[in-house]
Every structure is written in structure tokens, then in C-alpha cells.
Design an enzyme around this catalytic site. Structure first.
Site, PDB file in Angstrom:
ATOM      1  N   HIS A 125      28.766  81.985  92.385  1.00 21.25           N
ATOM      2  CA  HIS A 125      27.759  82.970  92.782  1.00 21.25           C
ATOM      3  C   HIS A 125      27.530  83.875  91.568  1.00 21.25           C
ATOM      4  O   HIS A 125      28.454  84.097  90.782  1.00 21.25           O
ATOM      5  CB  HIS A 125      28.360  83.770  93.940  1.00 21.25           C
ATOM      6  N   ASP A 202      37.235  83.946  94.472  1.00 17.60           N
ATOM      7  CA  ASP A 202      36.180  84.556  95.277  1.00 17.60           C
ATOM      8  C   ASP A 202      36.228  83.884  96.646  1.00 17.60           C
ATOM      9  O   ASP A 202      35.835  82.730  96.801  1.00 17.60           O
ATOM     10  CB  ASP A 202      34.839  84.321  94.568  1.00 17.60           C
TER      11      ASP A 202
HETATM   12  C1  LIG Z   1      28.142  86.481  99.439  1.00 19.03           C
HETATM   13  C2  LIG Z   1      28.931  86.033  98.303  1.00 19.03           C
HETATM   14  C3  LIG Z   1      29.246  86.907  97.266  1.00 19.03           C
HETATM   15  C4  LIG Z   1      28.743  88.320  97.207  1.00 19.03           C
HETATM   16  O1  LIG Z   1      29.216  89.078  98.273  1.00 19.03           O
HETATM   17  P1  LIG Z   1      28.668  90.551  98.527  1.00 19.03           P
HETATM   18  O2  LIG Z   1      29.095  90.837  99.923  1.00 19.03           O
HETATM   19  O3  LIG Z   1      27.168  90.471  98.408  1.00 19.03           O
HETATM   20  O4  LIG Z   1      29.277  91.440  97.530  1.00 19.03           O
HETATM   21  C5  LIG Z   1      30.014  86.432  96.239  1.00 19.03           C
HETATM   22  N1  LIG Z   1      30.469  85.163  96.226  1.00 19.03           N
HETATM   23  C6  LIG Z   1      30.189  84.292  97.206  1.00 19.03           C
HETATM   24  C7  LIG Z   1      30.729  82.911  97.136  1.00 19.03           C
HETATM   25  C8  LIG Z   1      29.400  84.699  98.281  1.00 19.03           C
HETATM   26  O5  LIG Z   1      29.125  83.834  99.246  1.00 19.03           O
END
Ligand SMILES: *Cc1c(COP(=O)(O)O)cnc(C)c1O
Length: 408
Positions: A125, A202
């Protein structure tokens, strides 16, 4: 097969929004990978907070402040238990994954030097690419990419080749938001550690589907956004190993994060407060805890089994449409389907589906490098949650067929 005890009708009744209409049609919500819907049980907790004990925390001697502080800290413990985290102060409340990643990337500025290497996966992302690019710009470290194959799986041999004593950090998502790929995260973490590198995972897209065990995984950092798992927006978690959180400098200065302040020198508060400057999203944190309670009451095993069945059903039905191509066909996937129809722009399909009350995402899904890899402008992404049904998927398939006839 789905557990007979899994009562989809009862579950759907928990989500008031699912009974609304969009453009005169019952809402079919297939944008769960962007944000999930909120059950009444969590909405009640939010309302109760503002009706009964809204107050600033950790500061007041008065009853409301005590009650709010207790509820907020109780939520931290719920998060700790859910992710099997060793210590409550290894749970840092953030505004979400983006904030959590920036906090770590910022802190690592002091640990990297010119020539060090940072690895990111090819399916990140943007929020897990840009902060590291900024970090590399500041430090002179070099960003390298772990490549993926056409199925949307990381090429692990290449990853192992990239690991050397120069690599200080590895960043990878547990599950890709654009493709749904579940990455072999344990192998990634263990190999990085053998090479002496730290790992940030993440977990934003994994947490709604997989109950990750921090002590078993052994990642150095793990990030989650509450709004993707039945909680409110604007709150999330950074898990960090105590040794790392102690070493990292604070991200923001302000109230709540200090031990003592004079104009000559400030000493910082202990964990977790060192990273929680200012008034946090108190209600959001409490509601995040309630969202975990709610999901656990259904059970992550039951959720995974049900969603897997939805994924298989939708994959089969969509592939019956001629000219439809699915991007991301990894063996291990969560319930995300990214697709295109030859000769049609994804945005046009999304617009027609919206007219039918069906919410999907179109575009690059904050993962432009993936789109470049497939040489496409974007995809239509349908992402399913444990409250969706096969009937809704039938509606999607009919809608896509209709869009195709109208657009071709
Ligand atoms: C949604 C998402 C993000 C960002 O999350 P936020 O809530 O917008 O800070 C980062 N990485 C992945 C894989 C996501 O699905």
C-alpha cells in the site's frame, strides 16, 4: 463447509446500515477492504461514551476522567490479549496504520546510515512505500523491492537473495489490500532476523480475517486500523517490541508524552505514553476494544471459513463471464477479488454497479506499483466480509454482466 452455528441472518441484523437502500436498491456492500461496517454493539459503545462519561484521560481527578481512563486502558488490554502481545505497553494507540508506519519510519532516521538497505515488497500500500522513501531520502539508505510473480505472490527465492548484512529493515504487508494475497509472513520475519534486520508488518488488511499472534510471529512491529475490522475510523494500533519502542525516539512532542518539562530539557514518559502525545481518540480506542469483542464473539475461525466459501463462490461465478480477468490468484488469499473486463474501464463498471446499489472500489487501491506491474490503470475490487452473502454475490455477477453489455 460452514459451521451450522454460523447464523448469517442474525449477524446481518447487527449491522443497521445493511438494511438501507442505495439508488432505490438494497445496499450490497463489497468495499470491506477499504472500510468495514459497524455493528450496533460498537455503535452502542460510542453512544454510551458520549452520553455518560466523555472526558479527557490520564489527567483528571474527577469521576468521568477516571471512568474514561479505565475504559481506554481496558481497551488496550483487550487489544493486547487479542494479538497475544506480551505487555500492554507494547500496544501504542495511533490514528491508524498510516500513522503507525510513519511513527516507525520517522524513528528509524536515527538508526540508518548511507548505504544501508531497506526492503519493501512489490505489493505494498502507498502508506507502506512513501514513508520509507522519505526515510531513505533523509538517511541515504537504499530502498529495494522484493519482486512478485503474475499470480501476485512474492518470489521468495529473490527475497532470500536480497537479504544481506546491509539490510537493516524489511517492510511487508501480511495481506495485500489490492490482491488479497496472504504473504508467508513467518518465513519473511525469520529470514530477516537471521540476516540481522528488523521487520515491520502492515497488518491492516490481515487483521479483519486472521487473528495474528504477536509472540508466535515475532515481528518487531505490526500495524492495524480499527476501521477495517468493525471499529471506527481514526484509531489503530502500533505493536512494537519493547526493546524497539524504548530505543525509538518519540514521534510527536506534546502533552501526555512527557515525564518532566523545563525550558532547558524535557524527559519523556514511559511506554506507551511516550508515543501518545496529546489527547487521543478516547472514544475510538474504547470502540476498537468493543469491535474486537464483537468479532471474537463470532470467532475468527468461523469468519475465515465463511469468507473462504464466499471467495470461492464469487471467483467461480465471475470467471464464467467471458473477458473477465482476475488479478491476484495466489494460493493463499483473503476474500478480495480484483478484476477487469477486457476493453472496459474499471471506473465505468463501478459506476453502473453503484446504480444497482452495489458498492465496490475502482482504481489503483493505493497500490500503483501493482497496477504498473500488470500494466493496467486499475481494477474493480470486490471485497467480502463475514456479513455478506452468496445472494449478494449473485447480484454482483448479474450487475457485472449488465455493465459489460452496456459498455461493450
Ligand atoms: C488500509 C490500508 C492501509 C492504510 O490504513 P489507514 O487506516 O488508511 O491508515 C495500509 N496498508 C494496507 C494493507 C491497508 O489495507
Amino acid at each position: 463447509m460452514i459451521d451450522a452455528a454460523y447464523n448469517i441472518e442474525t449477524i446481518r441484523k447487527d449491522f443497521p446500515i445493511l438494511s438501507r437502500e442505495v439508488n432505490g436498491k438494497p445496499l450490497v456492500y463489497f468495499d470491506n477492504a477499504a472500510t468495514s461496517q459497524t455493528p450496533q454493539q460498537v455503535i452502542d459503545v460510542i453512544v454510551d461514551y458520549y452520553q455518560r462519561y466523555n472526558a479527557n484521560i490520564h489527567r483528571g481527578v474527577h469521576t468521568l476522567s477516571q471512568e474514561a481512563t479505565d475504559a481506554y486502558e481496558e481497551a488496550r488490554i483487550k487489544i493486547q490479549r487479542h494479538f497475544n502481545i506480551a505487555k500492554p505497553h507494547e500496544v501504542i494507540f495511533t490514528s491508524g496504520t498510516t500513522h503507525a508506519i510513519n511513527l516507525v519510519a520517522n524513528g528509524f532516521s536515527s538508526f540508518l546510515k548511507k548505504g544501508d538497505e531497506v526492503l519493501v515488497s512489490a505489493m505494498e500500500h502507498h502508506s507502506n512505500i512513501v514513508p520509507w522513501q522519505m526515510l531513505c531520502d533523509r538517511t541515504g539508505a537504499v530502498l529495494k523491492v522484493i519482486p512478485m510473480n503474475l499470480e501476485g505472490e512474492l518470489i521468495m527465492e529473490e527475497y532470500h537473495k536480497l537479504l544481506s548484512e546491509k539490510v537493516k529493515l524489511v517492510f511487508c504487508n501480511h495481506v495485500s489490500n489490492a490482491l488479497g494475497t496472504v504473504n508467508p509472513i513467518k518465513e519473511i520475519i525469520d529470514a530477516a532476523h537471521r540476516a540481522g534486520a528488523a521487520v515491520l508488518v502492515d497488518g491492516a488488511q490481515a487483521a479483519p480475517h486472521i487473528k495474528a499472534d504477536m509472540q508466535a510471529l515475532d515481528a518487531d512491529f505490526y500495524t492495524v486500523s480499527a476501521h477495517k475490522m468493525c471499529g471506527p475510523t481514526g484509531v489503530g494500533m502500533l505493536y512494537g517490541k519493547k526493546e524497539w519502542l524504548q530505543k525509538l525516539p518519540p514521534y510527536q512532542g506534546g502533552g501526555e508524552m512527557i515525564a518532566e518539562v523545563t525550558f532547558e530539557k524535557t524527559t519523556y514518559a514511559d511506554l506507551p505514553h511516550k508515543f501518545e502525545a496529546g489527547t487521543p481518540n478516547v472514544c475510538g480506542g474504547i470502540a476498537f476494544g468493543a469491535a474486537l469483542d464483537y468479532m471474537n464473539s463470532i470467532g475468527f475461525g468461523a469468519i475465515a471459513a465463511y469468507e473462504h466459501e464466499l471467495l470461492q463462490y464469487a471467483t467461480e461465478k465471475l470467471l464464467e463471464i467471458e473477458g473477465l480477468k482476475i488479478y491476484g490468484t495466489a494460493k493463499e488469499k483473503t476474500s478480495v477479488i480484483s478484476f477487469n473486463i477486457e476493453g472496459v474501464h474499471p471506473y465505468d463498471i463501478g459506476t453502473i454497479l453503484d446504480k444497482l446499489g452495489i458498492a465496490v472500489r475502482t482504481g489503483h487501491h493505493c497500490a500503483q506499483p501493482i497496477m504498473d506491474f500488470y500494466q493496467i490503470p486499475g481494477t474493480v475490487r470486490a471485497s467480502f466480509s463475514f456479513y455478506n452473502t452468496k445472494q449478494e454475490i449473485d447480484g454482483l455477477v448479474e450487475g457485472v454482466k449488465r455493465a459489460k453489455t452496456m459498455l461493450l
